[in-house]
Design an enzyme around this catalytic site. Structure first.
Site: not given
Ligand code: C5P
Length: 232
Positions: A32, A59-61, A63-64, A66-68, A119, A190, A211
């Site tokens: 990713k 993973d660039l998420k 959000h803008d 629709p055309n963009t 989250t 987390q 990690r």
């Molecule tokens: O290091 P770790 O296992 O916590 O990394 C989790 C990855 O998942 C990170 O890149 C984090 O940005 C991404 N992520 C997350 N929770 C979300 C969405 C994405 O931990 N709800």
């Protein structure tokens, strides 16, 4: 579509990323690339990792309007990534436009998945900051349904939500779940975590692991442990 472990390459330079990936002699994990690495290195990092033979979740998420989003997705599909994403909060029309943009002339396209509620957003923040009063679990499921209706392939969600998403949207609707930790590992920042084995049991299709692999003394062994627990 097979289950797989996706390594979150949350590094701030190509140098650190390649030093990490070089440890995987002979193996080509699904990786990713998130905002940090993409904004540091630009599209060349995607091309280089792809050239090395890895599958890529970009993973660039987005959000803008629709055309963009449509035009940006067209550019991303030329990068030949395997999976990318957007925020379901951008509405069904934005998600449909994204699919149009992502679809290549030959009809193929990368997988497209939606972020529902991050989250990091809790019930209180959703009510106070976003003025959404419904229970967060219902909001997540509603966003997942909208993503499905718009033709997307799945959602990013907590492993705890994966089972419910499959119930609501079907077994073929993909769940990509971060928040994975080994039973004997450090949780870090987390909050709600699951082991790879638990994520498998509950039906996650892909786990995103950062990690526990990138900061491990032996990242290859940690990756192989994830594969053993989640895939094999
Ligand atoms: O290091 P770790 O296992 O916590 O990394 C989790 C990855 O998942 C990170 O890149 C984090 O940005 C991404 N992520 C997350 N929770 C979300 C969405 C994405 O931990 N709800």
């Amino acid at each position: 579509m097979g289950k797989d472990v996706i390594i979150a390459c949350d590094f701030d330079s190509a140098e650190k990323t390649f030093a990490f990936l070089d440890k995987f002699t002979g193996k080509k994990p699904f990786v990713k690339i998130g905002m940090e690495l993409y904004y540091a290195e630009g599209p060349s990092i995607v091309r280089e990792i792809k050239k090395r033979g890895h599958k890529i979740f970009l993973d660039l998420k987005l959000h803008d309007i629709p055309n963009t989003v449509k035009k940006s997705m067209a550019v991303l599909s030329r990068l030949d990534v395997d999976m990318t994403n957007l925020h379901a909060a951008g509405t069904k029309r934005m998600m449909e436009a994204a699919i149009e943009g992502l679809t290549r002339a030959d009809g193929t396209r990368p997988m497209l998945i939606a972020v529902t509620q991050l989250t990091s957003t809790d019930q209180q923040a959703m009510e106070n900051d976003l003025l959404i009063k419904e229970p967060i679990a219902d909001v997540v499921m509603h966003y997942a349904s909208c993503a499905k209706d718009a033709g997307l392939d799945g959602v990013v969600c907590s492993p705890l939500e994966a089972g419910k998403v499959h119930e609501r949207c079907g077994a073929g609707f993909v769940t990509v779940t971060p928040g994975v930790r080994f039973a004997d590992g450090d949780i870090g920042d987390q909050k709600r975590v699951m082991t790879p084995a638990e994520a498998k049991k509950i039906g996650s299709d892909y786990i995103v692991v950062g990690r526990p692999i990138t900061a491990a003394e032996d990242p290859v062994a940690a990756y192989e442990r994830c594969i053993r627990e989640f895939v094999d």
